[in-house]
Design a protein around this motif. Structure first.
Motif, short mmCIF file in Angstrom:
data_model
loop_
_atom_site.label_atom_id
_atom_site.label_comp_id
_atom_site.label_asym_id
_atom_site.label_seq_id
_atom_site.Cartn_x
_atom_site.Cartn_y
_atom_site.Cartn_z
N ARG A 108 1.25 3.59 -7.03
CA ARG A 108 0.51 1.74 -5.85
C ARG A 108 1.47 1.37 -6.31
O ARG A 108 2.32 0.76 -7.68
N ASP A 155 0.59 -1.64 0.03
CA ASP A 155 0.26 0.45 -0.17
C ASP A 155 0.87 1.41 -0.25
O ASP A 155 0.64 2.17 0.04
N ILE A 157 3.02 4.08 -1.13
CA ILE A 157 2.99 5.03 -2.72
C ILE A 157 4.34 6.07 -3.02
O ILE A 157 5.10 6.66 -1.61
#
Length: 68
Positions: free
Chosen positions: A52, A9, A11
């Motif tokens: 992502r 998760d 970024i």
């Protein structure tokens, strides 16, 4: 950037993404986005571009070329 510490998760900014792929700057990624030739999904927040890790890994897996 330590790949072992990255979570799916996580970024990355466009600049970090360019670093990750060994580009000198994020100009190549910018050009790909402008020409609609990027394979990596991205999103924008306030004019900044982000990727992502989960999407990058998924696309890389789809485009994996296995040796014969």
């Amino acid at each position: 950037m330590d790949l072992d510490k990255l979570k799916k998760d996580t970024i990355l900014s466009s600049k970090e993404m360019a670093e990750w792929f060994g580009y000198k700057s994020d100009d190549a990624l910018r050009k790909q986005r402008c020409m609609n030739k990027t394979i990596f999904p991205y999103f924008k927040l306030g004019g900044r571009v982000f990727y992502r890790i989960a999407d990058i890994l998924e696309e890389a897996k789809k485009n994996l070329i296995k040796p014969n």
